[in-house]
Design a protein around this motif. Structure first.
Motif, PDB file in Angstrom:
ATOM      1  N   GLY A  71       0.799  -1.222   0.000  1.00 57.71           N
ATOM      2  CA  GLY A  71       0.000   0.000   0.000  1.00 57.71           C
ATOM      3  C   GLY A  71       0.829   1.269   0.000  1.00 57.71           C
ATOM      4  N   TRP A  72       0.228   2.354   0.429  1.00 56.17           N
ATOM      5  CA  TRP A  72       0.887   3.667   0.405  1.00 56.17           C
ATOM      6  C   TRP A  72       0.437   4.471   1.617  1.00 56.17           C
ATOM      7  CZ3 TRP A  72      -2.410   1.593  -3.126  1.00 56.17           C
ATOM      8  CH2 TRP A  72      -1.818   1.005  -4.263  1.00 56.17           C
ATOM      9  N   CYS A  73       1.187   5.506   1.949  1.00 58.43           N
ATOM     10  CA  CYS A  73       0.706   6.467   2.944  1.00 58.43           C
ATOM     11  C   CYS A  73       0.507   7.799   2.238  1.00 58.43           C
ATOM     12  CB  CYS A  73       1.645   6.574   4.137  1.00 58.43           C
ATOM     13  SG  CYS A  73       3.365   7.026   3.808  1.00 58.43           S
ATOM     14  N   ASN A  74      -0.626   8.442   2.512  1.00 54.89           N
ATOM     15  CA  ASN A  74      -1.035   9.612   1.734  1.00 54.89           C
ATOM     16  C   ASN A  74      -0.949  10.929   2.495  1.00 54.89           C
ATOM     17  OD1 ASN A  74      -3.205   8.655   3.370  1.00 54.89           O
ATOM     18  ND2 ASN A  74      -4.645   9.934   2.208  1.00 54.89           N
ATOM     19  N   SER A  78      -0.837   9.059   8.239  1.00 54.43           N
ATOM     20  CA  SER A  78      -0.737   7.663   7.805  1.00 54.43           C
ATOM     21  C   SER A  78       0.709   7.218   7.652  1.00 54.43           C
ATOM     22  CB  SER A  78      -1.513   7.448   6.499  1.00 54.43           C
ATOM     23  OG  SER A  78      -0.963   8.202   5.440  1.00 54.43           O
ATOM     24  N   CYS A  79       1.613   8.151   7.298  1.00 52.11           N
ATOM     25  CA  CYS A  79       3.034   7.802   7.199  1.00 52.11           C
ATOM     26  C   CYS A  79       3.639   7.581   8.583  1.00 52.11           C
ATOM     27  CB  CYS A  79       3.798   8.884   6.442  1.00 52.11           C
ATOM     28  SG  CYS A  79       3.388   8.974   4.667  1.00 52.11           S
ATOM     29  N   GLU A 218      -8.628   8.254  -6.782  1.00 47.86           N
ATOM     30  CA  GLU A 218      -7.939   9.349  -7.453  1.00 47.86           C
ATOM     31  C   GLU A 218      -7.532  10.425  -6.438  1.00 47.86           C
ATOM     32  OE1 GLU A 218      -8.910  12.769 -10.750  1.00 47.86           O
ATOM     33  OE2 GLU A 218      -9.671  10.739 -11.150  1.00 47.86           O
ATOM     34  N   LYS A 219      -8.420  10.723  -5.511  1.00 49.63           N
ATOM     35  CA  LYS A 219      -8.109  11.697  -4.460  1.00 49.63           C
ATOM     36  C   LYS A 219      -6.984  11.164  -3.576  1.00 49.63           C
ATOM     37  CE  LYS A 219     -10.258  14.361  -0.693  1.00 49.63           C
ATOM     38  NZ  LYS A 219      -9.393  13.914   0.410  1.00 49.63           N
ATOM     39  N   PHE A 220      -7.053   9.881  -3.242  1.00 50.27           N
ATOM     40  CA  PHE A 220      -6.028   9.267  -2.399  1.00 50.27           C
ATOM     41  C   PHE A 220      -4.654   9.344  -3.074  1.00 50.27           C
ATOM     42  CE2 PHE A 220      -3.477   5.698  -0.928  1.00 50.27           C
ATOM     43  CZ  PHE A 220      -3.610   5.770   0.455  1.00 50.27           C
ATOM     44  N   TYR A 221      -4.598   8.956  -4.352  1.00 44.48           N
ATOM     45  CA  TYR A 221      -3.319   9.000  -5.074  1.00 44.48           C
ATOM     46  C   TYR A 221      -2.801  10.432  -5.209  1.00 44.48           C
ATOM     47  CZ  TYR A 221      -3.064   4.076  -6.543  1.00 44.48           C
ATOM     48  OH  TYR A 221      -2.927   2.708  -6.583  1.00 44.48           O
TER      49      TYR A 221
END
Length: 398
Positions: A71-74, A78-79, A218-221
Protein backbone atom coordinates in the motif's frame (compact mmCIF):
# COMPACT_ATOMS: atom_id res chain seq x y z
CA UNK A 1 0.83 -49.47 19.92
CA UNK A 2 4.08 -47.59 20.54
CA UNK A 3 5.40 -48.37 17.02
CA UNK A 4 2.14 -47.05 15.52
CA UNK A 5 2.53 -43.81 17.48
CA UNK A 6 6.15 -43.43 16.32
CA UNK A 7 5.11 -44.10 12.72
CA UNK A 8 2.41 -41.47 13.00
CA UNK A 9 4.87 -38.85 14.25
CA UNK A 10 7.42 -39.76 11.57
CA UNK A 11 4.77 -39.30 8.88
CA UNK A 12 3.86 -35.95 10.40
CA UNK A 13 7.53 -34.91 10.41
CA UNK A 14 7.86 -35.84 6.73
CA UNK A 15 4.80 -33.73 5.93
CA UNK A 16 6.23 -30.76 7.84
CA UNK A 17 9.57 -31.06 6.03
CA UNK A 18 7.81 -31.20 2.67
CA UNK A 19 5.82 -28.10 3.56
CA UNK A 20 8.99 -26.27 4.59
CA UNK A 21 10.63 -27.23 1.31
CA UNK A 22 7.64 -25.95 -0.61
CA UNK A 23 7.71 -22.74 1.42
CA UNK A 24 11.18 -22.03 0.12
CA UNK A 25 14.61 -21.08 1.39
CA UNK A 26 15.33 -18.56 4.15
CA UNK A 27 17.26 -15.58 2.74
CA UNK A 28 18.97 -13.07 5.06
CA UNK A 29 18.27 -9.35 5.12
CA UNK A 30 20.91 -7.06 3.61
CA UNK A 31 21.05 -3.35 4.42
CA UNK A 32 22.05 -1.07 1.53
CA UNK A 33 25.58 0.25 2.03
CA UNK A 34 26.13 4.01 2.18
CA UNK A 35 22.41 4.64 1.63
CA UNK A 36 22.14 7.06 4.54
CA UNK A 37 24.90 9.28 3.16
CA UNK A 38 22.85 9.60 -0.04
CA UNK A 39 19.64 10.35 1.84
CA UNK A 40 18.19 7.13 0.46
CA UNK A 41 16.34 6.06 3.60
CA UNK A 42 13.07 4.59 4.84
CA UNK A 43 10.33 6.72 6.36
CA UNK A 44 12.06 6.61 9.77
CA UNK A 45 15.53 7.41 8.37
CA UNK A 46 16.86 3.85 8.58
CA UNK A 47 18.72 2.35 5.58
CA UNK A 48 16.68 0.42 2.98
CA UNK A 49 17.13 -3.32 2.59
CA UNK A 50 16.80 -6.29 0.29
CA UNK A 51 17.29 -10.07 0.24
CA UNK A 52 19.63 -11.68 -2.29
CA UNK A 53 19.97 -15.34 -3.24
CA UNK A 54 22.74 -16.21 -5.70
CA UNK A 55 22.05 -17.74 -9.07
CA UNK A 56 23.76 -20.96 -10.08
CA UNK A 57 24.57 -23.14 -13.09
CA UNK A 58 23.08 -21.73 -16.32
CA UNK A 59 21.24 -18.97 -14.43
CA UNK A 60 24.31 -17.27 -13.01
CA UNK A 61 24.01 -14.25 -15.32
CA UNK A 62 20.23 -13.94 -15.05
CA UNK A 63 18.37 -11.78 -12.52
CA UNK A 64 14.91 -11.35 -11.02
CA UNK A 65 14.47 -8.19 -8.95
CA UNK A 66 11.14 -8.44 -7.14
CA UNK A 67 9.62 -5.46 -5.31
CA UNK A 68 7.67 -5.95 -2.08
CA UNK A 69 4.17 -4.48 -1.82
CA UNK A 70 2.26 -2.89 1.03
CA UNK A 71 0.00 0.00 0.00
CA UNK A 72 0.89 3.67 0.41
CA UNK A 73 0.71 6.47 2.94
CA UNK A 74 -1.03 9.61 1.73
CA UNK A 75 -0.39 12.12 4.54
CA UNK A 76 1.73 12.72 7.62
CA UNK A 77 -0.66 10.84 9.89
CA UNK A 78 -0.74 7.66 7.80
CA UNK A 79 3.03 7.80 7.20
CA UNK A 80 3.65 8.13 10.94
CA UNK A 81 1.48 5.03 11.40
CA UNK A 82 3.81 3.08 9.08
CA UNK A 83 7.03 4.62 10.36
CA UNK A 84 7.65 2.11 13.14
CA UNK A 85 6.59 -0.96 11.16
CA UNK A 86 8.40 -3.02 8.52
CA UNK A 87 6.68 -0.82 5.91
CA UNK A 88 8.52 2.22 7.22
CA UNK A 89 11.66 0.98 8.91
CA UNK A 90 14.33 -1.62 8.16
CA UNK A 91 14.74 -1.97 11.94
CA UNK A 92 11.50 -3.97 11.92
CA UNK A 93 12.43 -6.27 9.02
CA UNK A 94 13.49 -9.90 9.32
CA UNK A 95 14.89 -12.63 7.07
CA UNK A 96 12.40 -13.94 4.50
CA UNK A 97 11.56 -17.22 2.80
CA UNK A 98 11.78 -17.23 -0.98
CA UNK A 99 9.17 -19.24 -2.84
CA UNK A 100 7.08 -19.21 -6.03
CA UNK A 101 8.66 -16.79 -8.56
CA UNK A 102 11.68 -16.53 -6.21
CA UNK A 103 12.01 -20.25 -5.45
CA UNK A 104 15.36 -21.96 -6.06
CA UNK A 105 13.66 -25.32 -6.66
CA UNK A 106 13.13 -26.33 -10.29
CA UNK A 107 9.93 -28.25 -9.51
CA UNK A 108 8.36 -25.09 -8.07
CA UNK A 109 9.82 -22.47 -10.42
CA UNK A 110 10.92 -24.22 -13.61
CA UNK A 111 12.10 -21.26 -15.69
CA UNK A 112 13.74 -18.98 -13.11
CA UNK A 113 14.84 -21.23 -10.21
CA UNK A 114 18.59 -20.85 -10.83
CA UNK A 115 18.61 -17.10 -11.49
CA UNK A 116 19.97 -14.50 -9.09
CA UNK A 117 16.84 -13.68 -7.11
CA UNK A 118 16.32 -10.45 -5.17
CA UNK A 119 13.45 -9.16 -3.06
CA UNK A 120 13.58 -5.41 -2.43
CA UNK A 121 11.85 -4.38 0.80
CA UNK A 122 9.30 -1.59 0.72
CA UNK A 123 9.64 1.10 3.39
CA UNK A 124 8.83 4.44 1.74
CA UNK A 125 5.07 4.36 1.14
CA UNK A 126 5.15 5.85 -2.38
CA UNK A 127 5.99 2.92 -4.69
CA UNK A 128 9.55 4.32 -4.78
CA UNK A 129 8.57 7.65 -6.34
CA UNK A 130 9.01 10.18 -3.51
CA UNK A 131 11.85 12.63 -3.00
CA UNK A 132 11.47 15.51 -0.55
CA UNK A 133 14.75 17.03 0.64
CA UNK A 134 13.44 18.70 3.78
CA UNK A 135 12.83 16.55 6.86
CA UNK A 136 10.37 17.90 9.41
CA UNK A 137 12.13 17.75 12.77
CA UNK A 138 8.83 17.17 14.55
CA UNK A 139 7.86 14.02 12.66
CA UNK A 140 11.31 12.95 11.38
CA UNK A 141 9.60 11.51 8.32
CA UNK A 142 11.76 10.96 5.24
CA UNK A 143 10.06 10.85 1.83
CA UNK A 144 12.87 9.36 -0.26
CA UNK A 145 11.46 6.43 -2.23
CA UNK A 146 13.05 7.39 -5.57
CA UNK A 147 16.47 7.62 -3.93
CA UNK A 148 15.95 4.19 -2.39
CA UNK A 149 15.23 2.67 -5.80
CA UNK A 150 18.41 4.24 -7.21
CA UNK A 151 20.57 3.17 -4.25
CA UNK A 152 19.33 -0.43 -4.32
CA UNK A 153 19.85 -0.71 -8.07
CA UNK A 154 23.34 0.77 -7.77
CA UNK A 155 24.29 -1.89 -5.24
CA UNK A 156 22.76 -4.71 -7.30
CA UNK A 157 24.54 -3.52 -10.44
CA UNK A 158 27.83 -3.78 -8.56
CA UNK A 159 26.90 -7.32 -7.46
CA UNK A 160 26.61 -8.43 -11.09
CA UNK A 161 23.34 -7.05 -12.41
CA UNK A 162 25.36 -4.79 -14.72
CA UNK A 163 26.46 -7.93 -16.60
CA UNK A 164 23.01 -9.52 -16.78
CA UNK A 165 22.08 -11.44 -19.91
CA UNK A 166 18.43 -11.85 -18.86
CA UNK A 167 16.60 -9.77 -16.27
CA UNK A 168 13.09 -9.33 -14.91
CA UNK A 169 11.73 -6.52 -12.78
CA UNK A 170 8.68 -7.78 -10.94
CA UNK A 171 6.66 -6.96 -7.86
CA UNK A 172 3.37 -7.48 -6.07
CA UNK A 173 0.65 -4.92 -5.31
CA UNK A 174 2.33 -1.55 -4.59
CA UNK A 175 5.47 -3.36 -5.78
CA UNK A 176 3.61 -4.26 -8.98
CA UNK A 177 2.85 -0.58 -9.46
CA UNK A 178 6.54 0.16 -8.82
CA UNK A 179 7.35 -2.33 -11.58
CA UNK A 180 5.13 -0.48 -14.04
CA UNK A 181 6.32 3.01 -13.09
CA UNK A 182 10.02 2.05 -13.13
CA UNK A 183 9.98 -0.53 -15.96
CA UNK A 184 11.75 1.55 -18.62
CA UNK A 185 14.10 3.06 -16.01
CA UNK A 186 15.16 -0.45 -14.98
CA UNK A 187 15.76 -1.45 -18.60
CA UNK A 188 17.94 1.62 -19.17
CA UNK A 189 20.21 0.63 -16.26
CA UNK A 190 21.20 -2.65 -17.89
CA UNK A 191 23.34 -3.51 -20.93
CA UNK A 192 21.60 -2.68 -24.19
CA UNK A 193 22.04 -6.26 -25.39
CA UNK A 194 20.42 -7.76 -22.27
CA UNK A 195 16.99 -9.36 -22.52
CA UNK A 196 15.05 -7.23 -20.00
CA UNK A 197 11.33 -7.51 -19.28
CA UNK A 198 8.83 -6.51 -16.55
CA UNK A 199 6.21 -8.63 -14.77
CA UNK A 200 3.90 -6.57 -12.51
CA UNK A 201 1.60 -8.68 -10.33
CA UNK A 202 -1.60 -7.18 -8.87
CA UNK A 203 -0.20 -3.72 -9.56
CA UNK A 204 -2.65 -2.58 -12.23
CA UNK A 205 -4.77 -0.31 -10.04
CA UNK A 206 -7.58 1.31 -12.00
CA UNK A 207 -9.17 4.74 -11.80
CA UNK A 208 -12.85 3.92 -11.40
CA UNK A 209 -15.78 5.35 -9.52
CA UNK A 210 -16.62 3.56 -6.29
CA UNK A 211 -20.16 2.30 -5.66
CA UNK A 212 -21.19 5.76 -4.39
CA UNK A 213 -20.05 7.45 -7.62
CA UNK A 214 -16.95 9.03 -6.08
CA UNK A 215 -13.38 8.74 -7.41
CA UNK A 216 -12.02 7.88 -3.96
CA UNK A 217 -8.75 6.38 -5.20
CA UNK A 218 -7.94 9.35 -7.45
CA UNK A 219 -8.11 11.70 -4.46
CA UNK A 220 -6.03 9.27 -2.40
CA UNK A 221 -3.32 9.00 -5.07
CA UNK A 222 -3.28 12.78 -5.44
CA UNK A 223 -2.47 13.02 -1.73
CA UNK A 224 0.27 10.37 -2.06
CA UNK A 225 1.90 12.28 -4.92
CA UNK A 226 1.67 15.58 -3.05
CA UNK A 227 2.95 14.25 0.29
CA UNK A 228 5.93 12.44 -1.21
CA UNK A 229 6.85 14.95 -3.94
CA UNK A 230 6.42 12.18 -6.50
CA UNK A 231 5.57 14.23 -9.58
CA UNK A 232 9.15 14.64 -10.83
CA UNK A 233 9.78 10.88 -10.59
CA UNK A 234 6.72 9.67 -12.49
CA UNK A 235 7.16 8.78 -16.19
CA UNK A 236 7.53 12.03 -18.13
CA UNK A 237 5.72 10.44 -21.09
CA UNK A 238 2.64 10.59 -18.87
CA UNK A 239 3.15 13.78 -16.85
CA UNK A 240 3.63 15.72 -20.09
CA UNK A 241 0.00 14.91 -20.93
CA UNK A 242 -1.81 14.32 -17.64
CA UNK A 243 -1.80 15.64 -14.09
CA UNK A 244 0.72 13.83 -11.85
CA UNK A 245 -1.89 12.02 -9.74
CA UNK A 246 -3.26 10.36 -12.89
CA UNK A 247 0.24 9.14 -13.71
CA UNK A 248 0.12 6.98 -10.59
CA UNK A 249 -2.46 4.87 -12.46
CA UNK A 250 -1.08 2.27 -14.89
CA UNK A 251 -3.82 2.93 -17.45
CA UNK A 252 -2.28 6.36 -18.21
CA UNK A 253 1.29 5.03 -18.28
CA UNK A 254 1.20 1.55 -19.81
CA UNK A 255 0.82 2.54 -23.47
CA UNK A 256 4.07 4.50 -23.30
CA UNK A 257 6.20 1.70 -21.81
CA UNK A 258 8.71 0.53 -24.41
CA UNK A 259 10.11 -2.41 -22.41
CA UNK A 260 8.32 -5.75 -22.87
CA UNK A 261 5.80 -6.20 -20.06
CA UNK A 262 3.54 -9.02 -18.84
CA UNK A 263 0.60 -8.06 -16.60
CA UNK A 264 -0.53 -10.62 -14.02
CA UNK A 265 -3.75 -9.58 -12.29
CA UNK A 266 -7.07 -10.85 -11.05
CA UNK A 267 -9.96 -9.14 -12.83
CA UNK A 268 -11.77 -9.19 -9.48
CA UNK A 269 -8.71 -8.04 -7.59
CA UNK A 270 -9.72 -8.47 -3.94
CA UNK A 271 -7.72 -5.47 -2.72
CA UNK A 272 -9.18 -3.20 -5.38
CA UNK A 273 -12.72 -4.40 -4.70
CA UNK A 274 -12.27 -3.79 -0.97
CA UNK A 275 -10.45 -0.46 -1.17
CA UNK A 276 -11.10 1.19 -4.54
CA UNK A 277 -14.51 -0.06 -5.67
CA UNK A 278 -16.12 -0.48 -2.24
CA UNK A 279 -14.07 1.56 0.24
CA UNK A 280 -15.56 2.01 3.71
CA UNK A 281 -16.54 5.60 2.94
CA UNK A 282 -18.75 4.40 0.06
CA UNK A 283 -20.51 1.76 2.18
CA UNK A 284 -21.42 3.41 5.51
CA UNK A 285 -24.04 0.75 6.27
CA UNK A 286 -21.42 -1.99 5.74
CA UNK A 287 -23.80 -3.87 3.46
CA UNK A 288 -20.88 -5.16 1.40
CA UNK A 289 -18.97 -6.53 4.38
CA UNK A 290 -19.77 -10.23 3.89
CA UNK A 291 -19.34 -9.97 0.11
CA UNK A 292 -15.90 -8.34 0.42
CA UNK A 293 -14.72 -11.09 2.77
CA UNK A 294 -15.91 -13.91 0.53
CA UNK A 295 -17.10 -13.41 -3.05
CA UNK A 296 -19.37 -16.45 -2.78
CA UNK A 297 -21.42 -14.45 -0.26
CA UNK A 298 -22.20 -11.67 -2.73
CA UNK A 299 -25.80 -11.02 -3.71
CA UNK A 300 -26.84 -11.05 -7.39
CA UNK A 301 -26.90 -7.25 -7.36
CA UNK A 302 -23.41 -7.06 -5.84
CA UNK A 303 -22.08 -9.55 -8.39
CA UNK A 304 -23.62 -7.48 -11.16
CA UNK A 305 -21.77 -4.42 -9.89
CA UNK A 306 -18.55 -6.48 -9.70
CA UNK A 307 -19.03 -7.40 -13.36
CA UNK A 308 -19.17 -3.68 -14.08
CA UNK A 309 -15.85 -3.29 -12.24
CA UNK A 310 -14.36 -6.12 -14.32
CA UNK A 311 -15.49 -4.37 -17.51
CA UNK A 312 -13.80 -1.15 -16.39
CA UNK A 313 -10.66 -3.12 -15.49
CA UNK A 314 -10.58 -4.78 -18.91
CA UNK A 315 -10.92 -1.42 -20.61
CA UNK A 316 -8.08 0.02 -18.51
CA UNK A 317 -5.71 -2.90 -19.11
CA UNK A 318 -6.39 -2.95 -22.86
CA UNK A 319 -4.09 0.08 -23.31
CA UNK A 320 -1.11 -2.22 -22.68
CA UNK A 321 -1.47 -3.07 -26.36
CA UNK A 322 -1.50 -6.30 -28.33
CA UNK A 323 2.12 -6.44 -29.44
CA UNK A 324 3.76 -9.85 -29.02
CA UNK A 325 6.17 -8.19 -26.56
CA UNK A 326 3.21 -7.44 -24.27
CA UNK A 327 1.43 -10.23 -22.45
CA UNK A 328 -1.19 -10.67 -19.78
CA UNK A 329 -2.75 -13.27 -17.53
CA UNK A 330 -6.02 -11.78 -16.25
CA UNK A 331 -7.97 -14.48 -14.42
CA UNK A 332 -11.43 -14.17 -12.90
CA UNK A 333 -10.31 -15.09 -9.41
CA UNK A 334 -11.02 -13.11 -6.24
CA UNK A 335 -7.36 -12.75 -5.37
CA UNK A 336 -4.47 -10.33 -4.95
CA UNK A 337 -0.83 -11.18 -5.74
CA UNK A 338 -0.46 -14.55 -7.43
CA UNK A 339 3.26 -14.79 -8.24
CA UNK A 340 4.44 -14.80 -4.60
CA UNK A 341 2.38 -17.79 -3.45
CA UNK A 342 3.43 -21.27 -4.56
CA UNK A 343 -0.22 -22.36 -4.69
CA UNK A 344 -1.10 -19.76 -7.32
CA UNK A 345 2.26 -19.56 -9.14
CA UNK A 346 2.99 -23.18 -10.02
CA UNK A 347 1.35 -26.29 -8.61
CA UNK A 348 -0.91 -28.96 -10.02
CA UNK A 349 -4.03 -27.10 -8.86
CA UNK A 350 -2.86 -23.53 -9.59
CA UNK A 351 -5.18 -21.13 -11.46
CA UNK A 352 -5.09 -21.63 -15.22
CA UNK A 353 -6.05 -19.80 -18.38
CA UNK A 354 -5.96 -21.69 -21.69
CA UNK A 355 -4.76 -24.73 -19.72
CA UNK A 356 -1.70 -22.76 -18.64
CA UNK A 357 -0.46 -21.75 -15.18
CA UNK A 358 0.88 -18.28 -14.45
CA UNK A 359 4.45 -19.62 -14.19
CA UNK A 360 4.29 -21.34 -17.58
CA UNK A 361 2.62 -18.34 -19.24
CA UNK A 362 5.31 -15.96 -17.95
CA UNK A 363 8.14 -18.37 -18.81
CA UNK A 364 6.87 -19.04 -22.33
CA UNK A 365 6.48 -15.31 -22.94
CA UNK A 366 9.86 -14.35 -21.49
CA UNK A 367 11.80 -16.91 -23.52
CA UNK A 368 9.75 -16.34 -26.68
CA UNK A 369 8.41 -19.89 -26.76
CA UNK A 370 4.91 -18.50 -27.29
CA UNK A 371 2.95 -15.32 -26.69
CA UNK A 372 0.26 -15.20 -24.04
CA UNK A 373 -2.57 -12.71 -23.76
CA UNK A 374 -5.72 -13.96 -22.09
CA UNK A 375 -8.53 -12.27 -20.17
CA UNK A 376 -10.83 -14.67 -18.34
CA UNK A 377 -14.60 -14.99 -18.59
CA UNK A 378 -16.84 -13.69 -15.78
CA UNK A 379 -16.92 -15.13 -12.26
CA UNK A 380 -17.60 -17.93 -11.42
CA UNK A 381 -16.57 -19.43 -14.75
CA UNK A 382 -13.05 -20.59 -13.84
CA UNK A 383 -13.01 -23.70 -11.59
CA UNK A 384 -9.23 -23.47 -11.17
CA UNK A 385 -9.46 -20.17 -9.26
CA UNK A 386 -8.29 -20.05 -5.67
CA UNK A 387 -10.55 -17.32 -4.35
CA UNK A 388 -9.43 -15.54 -1.19
CA UNK A 389 -11.62 -15.79 1.89
CA UNK A 390 -10.79 -13.09 4.43
CA UNK A 391 -11.58 -12.71 8.09
CA UNK A 392 -11.79 -9.53 10.12
CA UNK A 393 -8.11 -9.33 11.01
CA UNK A 394 -6.82 -9.51 7.43
CA UNK A 395 -9.46 -7.32 5.82
CA UNK A 396 -7.16 -4.53 4.60
CA UNK A 397 -7.92 -0.86 4.17
CA UNK A 398 -6.30 2.41 3.21
Amino acid sequence: MESARISKWLNLLVCVLLLLKAEGSLVPLTLVKNAESKGAVCLDGSPPAYHFDNGFEEGIKNWIVHIEGGGWCNNVESCLYRKDSRLGSSKQMEDLYFSAILSNEQEYNPDFYNWNRVKVRYCDGSSFTGDVEEVDQTTNLHFRGARIFSAVMEELLAKGLEKAENAILSGCSAGGLTTILHCDRFKNLLPSEANVKCVPDAGYFVNVEDISGTHFIEKFYSEVVSTHGSAKNLPSSCTSKFSPELCFFPQYVASHISTPIFVVNAAYDSWQIQNIFVPGSADPSDSWHSCKLDISNCSPDQLSKMQDFKSEFEKAVSVVGDSSSKGMFIDSCYAHCQTESQETWYKSDSPQLANTTIAKAVGDWFYGRSSFRHVDCNYPCNPSCQNRVFDLKDHPGI
